[in-house]
Design a protein around this motif. Structure first.
Motif, short mmCIF file in Angstrom:
data_model
loop_
_atom_site.label_atom_id
_atom_site.label_comp_id
_atom_site.label_asym_id
_atom_site.label_seq_id
_atom_site.Cartn_x
_atom_site.Cartn_y
_atom_site.Cartn_z
N ALA A 209 0.82 -1.21 0.00
CA ALA A 209 0.00 0.00 0.00
C ALA A 209 0.85 1.26 0.00
O ALA A 209 0.49 2.27 -0.62
N LEU A 210 2.00 1.21 0.69
CA LEU A 210 2.89 2.37 0.69
C LEU A 210 3.47 2.60 -0.70
O LEU A 210 3.59 3.74 -1.15
N VAL A 211 3.85 1.53 -1.37
CA VAL A 211 4.38 1.65 -2.73
C VAL A 211 3.33 2.23 -3.66
O VAL A 211 3.61 3.12 -4.47
N LEU A 212 2.09 1.75 -3.55
CA LEU A 212 1.01 2.24 -4.40
C LEU A 212 0.69 3.70 -4.10
O LEU A 212 0.36 4.48 -5.01
N GLU A 213 0.79 4.08 -2.83
CA GLU A 213 0.58 5.49 -2.49
C GLU A 213 1.63 6.36 -3.18
O GLU A 213 1.33 7.47 -3.63
N GLY A 214 2.85 5.84 -3.28
CA GLY A 214 3.91 6.57 -3.97
C GLY A 214 3.77 6.57 -5.47
O GLY A 214 4.56 7.23 -6.17
N ALA A 215 2.78 5.85 -5.99
CA ALA A 215 2.50 5.84 -7.43
C ALA A 215 1.20 6.57 -7.74
O ALA A 215 0.69 6.47 -8.86
N ALA A 216 0.65 7.29 -6.77
CA ALA A 216 -0.68 7.88 -6.91
C ALA A 216 -0.80 8.82 -8.11
O ALA A 216 -1.78 8.78 -8.85
N ALA A 217 0.20 9.67 -8.32
CA ALA A 217 0.12 10.62 -9.44
C ALA A 217 0.13 9.89 -10.78
O ALA A 217 -0.62 10.24 -11.70
N SER A 218 0.98 8.87 -10.90
CA SER A 218 1.05 8.12 -12.15
C SER A 218 -0.24 7.35 -12.41
O SER A 218 -0.71 7.27 -13.55
N LEU A 219 -0.81 6.79 -11.35
CA LEU A 219 -2.08 6.08 -11.50
C LEU A 219 -3.21 7.03 -11.88
O LEU A 219 -4.03 6.72 -12.74
N ALA A 220 -3.23 8.18 -11.25
CA ALA A 220 -4.28 9.16 -11.56
C ALA A 220 -4.16 9.64 -13.00
O ALA A 220 -5.18 9.94 -13.65
N ALA A 221 -2.94 9.71 -13.51
CA ALA A 221 -2.71 10.16 -14.89
C ALA A 221 -2.85 9.02 -15.90
O ALA A 221 -2.63 9.22 -17.09
N ARG A 222 -3.21 7.82 -15.40
CA ARG A 222 -3.32 6.62 -16.25
C ARG A 222 -2.02 6.32 -16.99
O ARG A 222 -2.02 5.90 -18.15
N ALA A 223 -0.91 6.56 -16.30
CA ALA A 223 0.40 6.31 -16.90
C ALA A 223 0.87 4.88 -16.66
O ALA A 223 1.94 4.50 -17.15
N ILE A 224 0.11 4.10 -15.89
CA ILE A 224 0.45 2.70 -15.62
C ILE A 224 -0.70 1.84 -16.12
O ILE A 224 -1.84 1.97 -15.64
N ARG A 225 -0.42 0.97 -17.07
CA ARG A 225 -1.50 0.20 -17.69
C ARG A 225 -2.03 -0.89 -16.77
O ARG A 225 -3.25 -1.09 -16.65
N VAL A 226 -1.13 -1.64 -16.14
CA VAL A 226 -1.54 -2.79 -15.33
C VAL A 226 -0.75 -2.78 -14.01
O VAL A 226 0.46 -2.54 -14.01
N VAL A 227 -1.46 -3.03 -12.91
CA VAL A 227 -0.84 -3.09 -11.59
C VAL A 227 -1.15 -4.44 -10.96
O VAL A 227 -2.30 -4.89 -10.96
N GLU A 228 -0.13 -5.07 -10.42
CA GLU A 228 -0.31 -6.29 -9.64
C GLU A 228 0.34 -6.08 -8.29
O GLU A 228 1.47 -5.59 -8.20
N PHE A 229 -0.36 -6.44 -7.20
CA PHE A 229 0.24 -6.31 -5.88
C PHE A 229 -0.25 -7.44 -4.99
O PHE A 229 -1.28 -8.06 -5.25
N GLU A 230 0.50 -7.67 -3.94
CA GLU A 230 0.16 -8.71 -2.96
C GLU A 230 -0.66 -8.09 -1.84
O GLU A 230 -0.45 -6.94 -1.48
N TYR A 231 -1.58 -8.86 -1.31
CA TYR A 231 -2.32 -8.36 -0.15
C TYR A 231 -2.50 -9.48 0.86
O TYR A 231 -2.62 -10.64 0.51
N HIS A 232 -2.45 -9.10 2.12
CA HIS A 232 -2.75 -10.02 3.22
C HIS A 232 -3.04 -9.18 4.46
O HIS A 232 -3.08 -7.95 4.39
N GLY A 233 -3.21 -9.78 5.60
CA GLY A 233 -3.66 -9.07 6.79
C GLY A 233 -2.55 -8.50 7.66
O GLY A 233 -2.80 -8.10 8.78
N LYS A 234 -1.33 -8.49 7.16
CA LYS A 234 -0.21 -8.01 7.96
C LYS A 234 0.19 -6.60 7.56
O LYS A 234 0.11 -6.20 6.42
N ARG A 235 0.66 -5.85 8.56
CA ARG A 235 1.22 -4.53 8.38
C ARG A 235 0.31 -3.62 7.57
O ARG A 235 -0.88 -3.57 7.81
N PHE A 236 0.81 -2.93 6.56
CA PHE A 236 0.05 -1.90 5.86
C PHE A 236 -0.81 -2.42 4.71
O PHE A 236 -1.44 -1.63 4.03
N ALA A 237 -0.79 -3.71 4.47
CA ALA A 237 -1.49 -4.22 3.28
C ALA A 237 -2.90 -4.69 3.56
O ALA A 237 -3.57 -5.14 2.66
#
Length: 238
Positions: A209-237
């Motif tokens: 989630a921290l990494v994705l937050e650091g990509a917020a501007a690029s995501l908002a500008a649709r500069a990233i076509r596809v995103v894959e990330f891991e999620y589980h119940g630990k820490r910030f994810a």
């Protein structure tokens, strides 16, 4: 924690312990023409790097070949842990990816890895497999802000137990703290002058989630076509 405000997320989630790669096969087959640019945050042993290269530019770069290179590097650095987990946590070294519809020369993968020993091992694997021309292993990691974090320099290569809050207090969990640079994905894309990223893969052991937050501007500008990330119940994810 509010991550990437005002960004509309389209998400297909599977609740299995390990992800399915079938959708990546379909993505490669349906990829539009033009350069392919990939950023892999939390590259670890590099199986996301291998799968991207196999799908788009090196059809003979199998997971088994990548695993043999990891095992060779493990022997060179005398790392039993890297050798034992050489196939990856989800047996990535045994998965057979499909090949994209075109063999493209204009492909490049930017790999970011927090642990110094793992980063050095990944660089050695790219050399051993002959893919160094297609891969840049950057000397920094990614987060939601640029700066420096403490990591444990004694972590074995390929280990996945290190993370950015482990060295807040020096002790048994952090025997040899060293500073590592972190930047945001937004800053990385700007520095590389990338107006369009084909694929962003994030696997940072609960800090995605921290990494994705650091990509917020690029995501908002649709500069990233596809995103894959891991999620589980630990820490910030969570």
């Amino acid at each position: 924690m509010q991550c990437a405000p005002r960004v509309v997320w389209a998400l297909l989630a599977h609740t299995s312990r390990c992800p399915s790669n079938a959708w990546l096969d379909a993505l490669a087959l349906a990829a539009p023409p033009g350069p392919v640019r990939v950023v892999n945050v939390g590259a670890n042993k590099g199986y996301a790097v291998q799968s991207a290269l196999r799908r788009w530019v090196m059809p003979h770069l199998s997971g088994a070949r990548w695993r043999r290179a990891i095992q060779s590097v493990a022997a060179q650095v005398n790392s039993g842990e890297l050798a034992y987990f050489s196939a990856g946590a989800c047996d990535d070294g045994t998965y057979t990816t499909k090949v994209g519809s075109a063999n493209r020369d204009d492909v490049h993968v930017h790999a970011l890895e927090l642990v110094p020993s793992t980063r050095r091992a990944l660089e050695a694997v790219t050399l051993a497999t002959g893919v160094a021309q297609y891969v840049t292993v950057h000397p920094f990691a990614a987060s939601n802000a640029s700066g420096f974090v403490l990591v444990d320099n004694t972590t074995s290569p390929g280990g996945e137990r290190n993370h950015i809050d482990r060295c807040k207090l020096v002790g048994p969990r952090c025997a040899q703290p060293i500073q590592q640079r972190v930047i945001t994905v937004d800053e990385l894309l700007a520095s590389l002058k990338l107006s369009q990223l084909s694929y962003l893969a994030v696997d940072t052991e609960g800090f995605d989630a921290l990494v994705l937050e650091g990509a917020a501007a690029s995501l908002a500008a649709r500069a990233i076509r596809v995103v894959e990330f891991e999620y589980h119940g630990k820490r910030f994810a969570a």
